[in-house]
Design a protein around this motif. Structure first.
Motif, PDB file in Angstrom:
ATOM      1  N   TYR A 126     -10.276  24.859 -13.203  1.00 59.54           N
ATOM      2  CA  TYR A 126     -10.760  25.603 -12.427  1.00 59.54           C
ATOM      3  C   TYR A 126      -9.856  27.293 -12.482  1.00 59.54           C
ATOM      4  O   TYR A 126      -8.918  27.337 -12.306  1.00 59.54           O
ATOM      5  N   ASP A 134     -14.331  25.916  -4.142  1.00 56.03           N
ATOM      6  CA  ASP A 134     -14.043  27.190  -5.053  1.00 56.03           C
ATOM      7  C   ASP A 134     -12.758  27.637  -5.075  1.00 56.03           C
ATOM      8  O   ASP A 134     -12.398  27.913  -3.964  1.00 56.03           O
ATOM      9  N   SER A 143      -9.421  26.286  -3.542  1.00 57.86           N
ATOM     10  CA  SER A 143      -9.478  25.034  -4.494  1.00 57.86           C
ATOM     11  C   SER A 143      -8.948  23.883  -3.755  1.00 57.86           C
ATOM     12  O   SER A 143      -8.509  23.027  -4.659  1.00 57.86           O
ATOM     13  N   ARG A 188     -15.629  27.263 -11.044  1.00 55.24           N
ATOM     14  CA  ARG A 188     -14.898  27.615  -9.669  1.00 55.24           C
ATOM     15  C   ARG A 188     -14.646  26.387  -8.721  1.00 55.24           C
ATOM     16  O   ARG A 188     -13.513  26.424  -7.917  1.00 55.24           O
ATOM     17  N   PRO A 233     -11.336  31.357 -11.045  1.00 53.61           N
ATOM     18  CA  PRO A 233     -12.462  32.220 -10.492  1.00 53.61           C
ATOM     19  C   PRO A 233     -13.506  32.686 -11.378  1.00 53.61           C
ATOM     20  O   PRO A 233     -14.603  32.859 -11.172  1.00 53.61           O
TER      21      PRO A 233
END
Length: 107
Positions: free
Chosen positions: A27, A98, A58, A33, A29
């Motif tokens: 993951y 996210d 996250s 995400r 940004p």
């Protein structure tokens, strides 16, 4: 090492771990995400945070078990920490929140 813990925490589902499947998720940004709410195709899931410790947000949000009346209600939010793991039932709905900064890898 995982089987005795799975049996202790989830006696019915963890009693016979006869198959395994593993993969790594990444993951960032600017890339993937997060991951929408879902269930896993497993009796028991072990999620290990392998990535750097410089990520922000996250987390992992849990809801109820699939098929239960509360399967859409948020029940717990887990904060990933490098080198730590969370074990849960595959039928428990969950999703990766996210990421806002950094890079997180999970097994």
């Amino acid at each position: 090492a995982i089987a005795p813990l799975a049996r202790a925490v989830f006696p019915a589902e963890g009693r016979s771990l006869d198959d395994h499947h593993s993969f790594v998720v990444s993951y960032k940004p600017t890339e993937d995400r997060g991951l929408d709410m879902h269930t896993d195709d497993s009796d028991v899931t072990l999620n290990v945070c392998l990535g750097s410790d410089s990520f922000e947000a996250s987390g992992l949000t849990f809801c109820g078990d699939m098929g239960s009346a509360d399967h859409r209600l948020r029940s717990y939010k887990y904060a990933h920490r490098l080198g730590r793991a969370v074990m849960h039932l595959g039928r428990r709905r969950h999703g990766a929140d996210d990421i806002t900064k950094g890079h997180r890898l999970n097994l």
